[in-house]
Design an enzyme around this catalytic site. Structure first.
Site, PDB file in Angstrom:
ATOM      1  N   HIS A  78       0.826  -1.213   0.000  1.00  0.00           N
ATOM      2  CA  HIS A  78       0.000   0.000   0.000  1.00  0.00           C
ATOM      3  C   HIS A  78       0.858   1.259   0.000  1.00  0.00           C
ATOM      4  CE1 HIS A  78      -4.304  -1.344   0.845  1.00  0.00           C
ATOM      5  NE2 HIS A  78      -3.619  -2.473   0.693  1.00  0.00           N
ATOM      6  N   ASP A  79       2.031   1.181   0.629  1.00  0.00           N
ATOM      7  CA  ASP A  79       2.932   2.333   0.579  1.00  0.00           C
ATOM      8  C   ASP A  79       3.373   2.585  -0.859  1.00  0.00           C
ATOM      9  OD1 ASP A  79       4.683   4.400   1.163  1.00  0.00           O
ATOM     10  OD2 ASP A  79       6.345   3.033   1.609  1.00  0.00           O
ATOM     11  N   VAL A  82       0.851   3.925  -3.685  1.00  0.00           N
ATOM     12  CA  VAL A  82       0.409   5.325  -3.693  1.00  0.00           C
ATOM     13  C   VAL A  82       1.624   6.233  -3.495  1.00  0.00           C
ATOM     14  CG1 VAL A  82      -1.064   7.029  -2.577  1.00  0.00           C
ATOM     15  CG2 VAL A  82      -1.814   4.652  -2.701  1.00  0.00           C
ATOM     16  N   SER A  88       4.571   7.065   2.791  1.00  0.00           N
ATOM     17  CA  SER A  88       3.403   7.954   2.919  1.00  0.00           C
ATOM     18  C   SER A  88       2.278   7.270   3.701  1.00  0.00           C
ATOM     19  CB  SER A  88       2.894   8.385   1.538  1.00  0.00           C
ATOM     20  OG  SER A  88       2.634   7.261   0.718  1.00  0.00           O
ATOM     21  N   PRO A 170      -6.297  -1.475  -5.176  1.00  0.00           N
ATOM     22  CA  PRO A 170      -7.322  -2.505  -5.397  1.00  0.00           C
ATOM     23  C   PRO A 170      -7.836  -3.102  -4.084  1.00  0.00           C
ATOM     24  CG  PRO A 170      -5.403  -2.892  -6.796  1.00  0.00           C
ATOM     25  CD  PRO A 170      -5.056  -1.751  -5.904  1.00  0.00           C
ATOM     26  N   ASP A 249      -5.321 -18.356   2.378  1.00  0.00           N
ATOM     27  CA  ASP A 249      -5.000 -19.692   1.863  1.00  0.00           C
ATOM     28  C   ASP A 249      -5.580 -20.699   2.850  1.00  0.00           C
ATOM     29  OD1 ASP A 249      -3.876 -22.168   1.364  1.00  0.00           O
ATOM     30  OD2 ASP A 249      -1.805 -21.445   1.256  1.00  0.00           O
TER      31      ASP A 249
HETATM   32  C1  HEM Z   1      -3.475  -7.517  -6.885  1.00  0.00           C
HETATM   33  C2  HEM Z   1      -4.190  -6.759  -6.158  1.00  0.00           C
HETATM   34  C3  HEM Z   1      -4.490  -7.017  -4.716  1.00  0.00           C
HETATM   35  C4  HEM Z   1      -5.722  -7.038  -4.159  1.00  0.00           C
HETATM   36  C5  HEM Z   1      -7.037  -6.796  -4.869  1.00  0.00           C
HETATM   37  C6  HEM Z   1      -5.539  -7.321  -2.763  1.00  0.00           C
HETATM   38  C7  HEM Z   1      -6.573  -7.397  -1.857  1.00  0.00           C
HETATM   39  C8  HEM Z   1      -6.438  -7.755  -0.535  1.00  0.00           C
HETATM   40  C9  HEM Z   1      -7.520  -7.813   0.401  1.00  0.00           C
HETATM   41  C10 HEM Z   1      -8.967  -7.435   0.092  1.00  0.00           C
HETATM   42  C11 HEM Z   1      -7.012  -8.258   1.577  1.00  0.00           C
HETATM   43  C12 HEM Z   1      -7.792  -8.471   2.871  1.00  0.00           C
HETATM   44  C13 HEM Z   1      -8.134  -7.141   3.514  1.00  0.00           C
HETATM   45  C14 HEM Z   1      -9.167  -7.371   4.590  1.00  0.00           C
HETATM   46  O1  HEM Z   1      -8.766  -7.698   5.723  1.00  0.00           O
HETATM   47  O2  HEM Z   1     -10.348  -7.275   4.275  1.00  0.00           O
HETATM   48  C15 HEM Z   1      -5.601  -8.493   1.381  1.00  0.00           C
HETATM   49  C16 HEM Z   1      -4.747  -8.985   2.348  1.00  0.00           C
HETATM   50  C17 HEM Z   1      -3.420  -9.203   2.132  1.00  0.00           C
HETATM   51  N1  HEM Z   1      -2.693  -8.800   1.021  1.00  0.00           N
HETATM   52 FE1  HEM Z   1      -3.453  -8.213  -0.747  1.00  0.00          FE
HETATM   53  N2  HEM Z   1      -4.221  -7.488  -2.504  1.00  0.00           N
HETATM   54  C18 HEM Z   1      -3.538  -7.303  -3.652  1.00  0.00           C
HETATM   55  C19 HEM Z   1      -2.169  -7.333  -3.804  1.00  0.00           C
HETATM   56  C20 HEM Z   1      -1.297  -7.642  -2.801  1.00  0.00           C
HETATM   57  C21 HEM Z   1       0.123  -7.534  -2.921  1.00  0.00           C
HETATM   58  C22 HEM Z   1       0.862  -7.020  -4.143  1.00  0.00           C
HETATM   59  C23 HEM Z   1       0.638  -7.965  -1.740  1.00  0.00           C
HETATM   60  C24 HEM Z   1       2.074  -8.060  -1.307  1.00  0.00           C
HETATM   61  C25 HEM Z   1       3.100  -7.900  -2.059  1.00  0.00           C
HETATM   62  C26 HEM Z   1      -0.464  -8.359  -0.889  1.00  0.00           C
HETATM   63  C27 HEM Z   1      -0.344  -8.924   0.360  1.00  0.00           C
HETATM   64  C28 HEM Z   1      -1.400  -9.190   1.196  1.00  0.00           C
HETATM   65  C29 HEM Z   1      -1.273  -9.904   2.463  1.00  0.00           C
HETATM   66  C30 HEM Z   1      -0.020 -10.567   3.021  1.00  0.00           C
HETATM   67  C31 HEM Z   1      -2.540  -9.892   3.059  1.00  0.00           C
HETATM   68  C32 HEM Z   1      -2.916 -10.458   4.439  1.00  0.00           C
HETATM   69  C33 HEM Z   1      -2.935  -9.340   5.462  1.00  0.00           C
HETATM   70  C34 HEM Z   1      -3.074  -9.806   6.917  1.00  0.00           C
HETATM   71  O3  HEM Z   1      -3.136 -10.995   7.189  1.00  0.00           O
HETATM   72  O4  HEM Z   1      -3.090  -8.916   7.784  1.00  0.00           O
HETATM   73  N3  HEM Z   1      -1.623  -8.123  -1.562  1.00  0.00           N
HETATM   74  N4  HEM Z   1      -5.275  -8.155   0.100  1.00  0.00           N
END
Ligand code: HEM
Ligand SMILES: *[C@@H]1O[C@H](CO)[C@@H](O)[C@H](O)[C@H]1NC(C)=O
Ligand SMILES: *[C@@H]1O[C@H](CO)[C@@H](O)[C@H](O)[C@H]1NC(C)=O
Length: 332
Positions: A78-79, A82, A88, A170, A249
């Protein structure tokens, strides 16, 4: 990768970057793309212990609360997504990115603050918050069982964070065209989209982020047909409230492996944006490849994370600052 090969690659990387820095005197700084001014040796003389401090702190927090490892990785995403990787997202302003609806599930800020406090004690005003966050995301990946990669350093921290810009990130309901477009703007490609999404092999999501798939997909009043029926039943059981948490997962929720991709082959992807990566013809072949070749995934993930960490970095002499407290810009 064989050790000898690794050292040759490292030598090449080091040579490239040292030259880039050495050339600064001669050529105009502006003739380099900003990320060429990053280097793995950036703090070698000014703060040799920086990486060790970051690693010790991330490890200690992980022992107390293993859910903080997956939390730090999306903080870095997220950093960078944006205004580039400029910390930021860490600014604690009421009108900043951090204070928005889109950022509400981000956690782990206290880990970065703790690291920063220790690093400031050892090397005051030297190590940026953006660099700390980048290295912490790498270390968190390793703690979860994922690959190692060298982090190039030298990012500076931005002074600007604007709430409405956070809405660009996203949220899980976008189509693949929109995701590809978003990644393209960051200088990331299809392969980066598929490999970086693989970090959803760890961590959790609130039910709110995928509820439409369970009860009312695209306004049909029915569940998403691309959801495995047993998985659908499980999600109905697990989600009593929008804020309930579900593993991204379902099979190996705490291990950084390629099971995220094999899940997609079985219609067991949690977010609609996860499952679409398999069904879309532009991304599906990469999902197939990562599902069958775990080493291909881990090496591509490492390469894509370096690219993510290079996005719109502030490296030129008068750009940005080294914040002393990651929550606030330096007082003038
Ligand atoms: C491709 C677009 C992406 C979308 C649409 C997306 C969307 C999301 C959403 C909706 C969540 C859960 C948020 C909630 O608690 O409701 C999430 C969690 C997470 N995302 Fe993504 N994400 C994307 C890309 C990425 C990328 C690029 C990374 C890291 C390089 C990433 C790493 C993670 C991780 C590790 C979690 C788990 C967070 C936790 O357990 O606290 N995501 N993501
Ligand atoms: C962030 O700002 C809020 C509201 O001003 C404040 O209560 C909180 O302590 C700040 N957090 C940090 C880590 O500075
Ligand atoms: C994908 O999403 C974008 C942005 O929301 C929208 O403009 C576009 O029509 C969508 N494309 C498809 C094929 O649904």
């Amino acid at each position: 990768m064989k050790p000898r090969y690794v050292s040759v690659v490292l030598l090449l990387i080091t040579t490239c970057c040292l030259e880039a820095e050495a050339n600064l005197g001669k050529k105009s700084v502006n003739s380099f793309p900003p990320e060429a001014l990053l280097s793995t040796g950036h703090y070698h003389t000014t703060c040799p212990d920086a990486e060790a401090i970051i690693n010790q702190k991330v490890t200690a927090w992980f022992k107390k609360d293993p859910t903080l490892a997956p939390a730090i990785i999306p903080l870095h995403f997220h950093d960078c997504a944006v205004r580039g990787c400029d910390a930021s997202i860490l600014l604690n302003h009421t009108n900043g990115e951090r204070a928005t609806h889109e950022s509400r599930t981000l956690r782990g800020f206290q880990v970065i603050d703790d690291i920063k406090a220790e690093v400031e004690r050892k090397c005051p005003k030297t190590v940026s918050c953006a660099d700390i966050l980048t290295a912490a995301a790498r270390d968190a990946t390793i703690l979860a069982g994922g690959p190692f990669w060298e982090v190039p350093f030298g990012r500076k921290d931005g002074r600007i964070s604007i709430a409405r810009e956070a809405s660009l990130v996203p949220q899980g309901h976008e189509n693949i065209t929109a995701l590809l477009h978003f990644f393209q703007e960051l200088g990331l490609d299809i392969l980066d989209l598929v490999s970086l999404s693989g970090s959803h092999t760890i961590g959790r999501s609130t039910c709110n982020s995928f509820m439409n798939r369970v009860y009312n997909f695209n306004g049909t009043g029915k569940p998403d047909p691309s959801l495995n029926v047993y998985y659908l039943k499980m999600l109905k059981r697990r989600c009593k409230r929008e804020t309930d948490l579900v593993h991204l997962d379902a099979i190996t929720p705490r291990t950084f492996d390629n099971v995220y991709y094999t899940n997609l082959l079985r219609k067991v992807g949690l977010l609609s944006t996860d499952q679409l990566l398999y069904s879309d013809s532009r991304t599906g072949p990469f999902v197939q490849a990562f599902a069958t070749q775990p080493f291909l995934f881990s090496s591509q993930f490492a390469a894509s994370m370096v690219k993510l960490g290079n996005v719109h970095v502030l490296t030129r002499p008068h750009e940005g600052e080294i914040r002393t407290n990651c929550n606030y810009v330096n007082p003038v």
